[in-house]
Motif scaffolding. Sequence first.
Motif, PDB file in Angstrom:
ATOM      1  N   HIS A  43       0.826  -1.212   0.000  1.00  0.00           N
ATOM      2  CA  HIS A  43       0.000   0.000   0.000  1.00  0.00           C
ATOM      3  C   HIS A  43       0.859   1.261   0.000  1.00  0.00           C
ATOM      4  N   TYR A  44       2.045   1.176   0.614  1.00  0.00           N
ATOM      5  CA  TYR A  44       2.895   2.352   0.762  1.00  0.00           C
ATOM      6  C   TYR A  44       3.967   2.469  -0.318  1.00  0.00           C
ATOM      7  N   LEU A  45       3.903   1.620  -1.333  1.00  0.00           N
ATOM      8  CA  LEU A  45       4.909   1.682  -2.396  1.00  0.00           C
ATOM      9  C   LEU A  45       4.965   3.059  -3.036  1.00  0.00           C
ATOM     10  N   TRP A  46       3.798   3.634  -3.328  1.00  0.00           N
ATOM     11  CA  TRP A  46       3.760   4.911  -4.040  1.00  0.00           C
ATOM     12  C   TRP A  46       4.243   6.051  -3.156  1.00  0.00           C
ATOM     13  N   GLN A  47       3.810   6.065  -1.906  1.00  0.00           N
ATOM     14  CA  GLN A  47       4.215   7.135  -0.992  1.00  0.00           C
ATOM     15  C   GLN A  47       5.692   7.044  -0.633  1.00  0.00           C
ATOM     16  N   ASN A  48       6.140   5.857  -0.268  1.00  0.00           N
ATOM     17  CA  ASN A  48       7.517   5.691   0.204  1.00  0.00           C
ATOM     18  C   ASN A  48       8.511   5.426  -0.919  1.00  0.00           C
ATOM     19  N   GLY A  49       8.155   4.488  -1.797  1.00  0.00           N
ATOM     20  CA  GLY A  49       9.110   4.044  -2.801  1.00  0.00           C
ATOM     21  C   GLY A  49       9.259   4.968  -3.996  1.00  0.00           C
ATOM     22  N   VAL A  50       8.166   5.644  -4.373  1.00  0.00           N
ATOM     23  CA  VAL A  50       8.216   6.503  -5.554  1.00  0.00           C
ATOM     24  C   VAL A  50       8.394   7.973  -5.170  1.00  0.00           C
ATOM     25  N   LEU A  51       7.550   8.443  -4.251  1.00  0.00           N
ATOM     26  CA  LEU A  51       7.589   9.853  -3.872  1.00  0.00           C
ATOM     27  C   LEU A  51       8.594  10.153  -2.768  1.00  0.00           C
ATOM     28  N   ASN A  52       9.076   9.084  -2.097  1.00  0.00           N
ATOM     29  CA  ASN A  52       9.999   9.259  -0.972  1.00  0.00           C
ATOM     30  C   ASN A  52       9.448  10.237   0.066  1.00  0.00           C
ATOM     31  N   ALA A  53       8.133  10.158   0.282  1.00  0.00           N
ATOM     32  CA  ALA A  53       7.472  11.069   1.208  1.00  0.00           C
ATOM     33  C   ALA A  53       7.091  10.394   2.512  1.00  0.00           C
ATOM     34  N   GLY A  54       7.427   9.103   2.647  1.00  0.00           N
ATOM     35  CA  GLY A  54       7.058   8.365   3.845  1.00  0.00           C
ATOM     36  C   GLY A  54       8.245   8.132   4.750  1.00  0.00           C
ATOM     37  N   THR A  55       8.177   7.055   5.506  1.00  0.00           N
ATOM     38  CA  THR A  55       9.178   6.812   6.534  1.00  0.00           C
ATOM     39  C   THR A  55      10.348   5.948   6.085  1.00  0.00           C
ATOM     40  N   ASN A  56      10.173   5.178   4.999  1.00  0.00           N
ATOM     41  CA  ASN A  56      11.246   4.260   4.621  1.00  0.00           C
ATOM     42  C   ASN A  56      11.078   3.832   3.170  1.00  0.00           C
ATOM     43  N   SER A  57      12.141   3.909   2.403  1.00  0.00           N
ATOM     44  CA  SER A  57      12.061   3.544   0.989  1.00  0.00           C
ATOM     45  C   SER A  57      13.090   2.490   0.602  1.00  0.00           C
ATOM     46  N   THR A  58      13.628   1.770   1.579  1.00  0.00           N
ATOM     47  CA  THR A  58      14.623   0.734   1.315  1.00  0.00           C
ATOM     48  C   THR A  58      13.942  -0.614   1.168  1.00  0.00           C
ATOM     49  N   CYS A  59      14.354  -1.379   0.175  1.00  0.00           N
ATOM     50  CA  CYS A  59      13.844  -2.737   0.013  1.00  0.00           C
ATOM     51  C   CYS A  59      14.384  -3.611   1.142  1.00  0.00           C
ATOM     52  N   GLY A  60      13.662  -4.689   1.451  1.00  0.00           N
ATOM     53  CA  GLY A  60      14.117  -5.616   2.476  1.00  0.00           C
ATOM     54  C   GLY A  60      15.465  -6.238   2.161  1.00  0.00           C
TER      55      GLY A  60
END
Length: 306
Positions: free
Chosen positions: A37-54
Amino acid sequence: MGDPRILYITGWMRSGSTLLGNVLGELPGVLHTGELHYLWQNGVLNAGTNSTCGCGRDLTACDVWSPVLGDGDVAGIGAARRMTILQRSLLRTRHTRDRLAEARGKARTAPGVEEALGRTASIYRTLAERGGERLIVDGSKYPAEAAALLGRADLDVRVLHMVRDPRATAFSYKNAKDYIDPMSPARSSGYWSAFNTASELVGAAAPDRYLRVVHEDLCARPREVLARVMSFAGLAGEPPVDETGLVSLGENHTVTGNPDRLSKGDTVIRSDERWRTRLSAREIAAATAPALPLLTRYGYPILPTR
């Protein structure tokens, strides 16, 4: 290849979904996405808390996620901004009843729902060709999203509802954890009640595609509970854990979630009962009160032992 098979985990946070997903991810052909659910916020926009893959790499450098992020129609900047708007306006917990009515054909689908689900389904299809051919585990935990996905004819979706004692989750949220902010016991249990009530609605609407698992049961009887989850998800074979709860975790490709998702190596599935002595009586009461309507349903005592 048939329709992608999805095990969507719902329920409140800190209920063991990250560990369960990573354990299932040790099976061949199973891919644990973390909280997609948070892929777009975190992974693309970098606007969330964490964008690192496991796996430890940036999502754009990960062999699994770079093809997904390279599809501008699904995960470009414009699509990501649009997706976060749709998620906030259509896929919050409060929207569960509406999404269920649409999935069951009892209401006209609201504008934007198909657009949001279409992007998610497109990612599922890509992942089914990149390690998730048997099962994709999505630990996003949004009951409204689970409800909406049940209405997709091009996906084989099963909903796993994970429940944990609200006092334990309140203790887990008491202190900050890497990139996750703390939360008061009363607030945590308020969310616990809301997310679990909404998850119950999903189960009532689609009982044949719903399974509830209690965290404490998973910790007490890991092989038994994992075998039940695997059967529900359509996975044959033995659970990747021994009788003591020991499992060896390798690399995963979770997009976000509990910081523990980054852990590798030997891990023992066991209960954390520290809350019984480290929460004050006042904190236990604050965590208990909002959860009262569901406590006994899940087998939890109103007055826990210390």
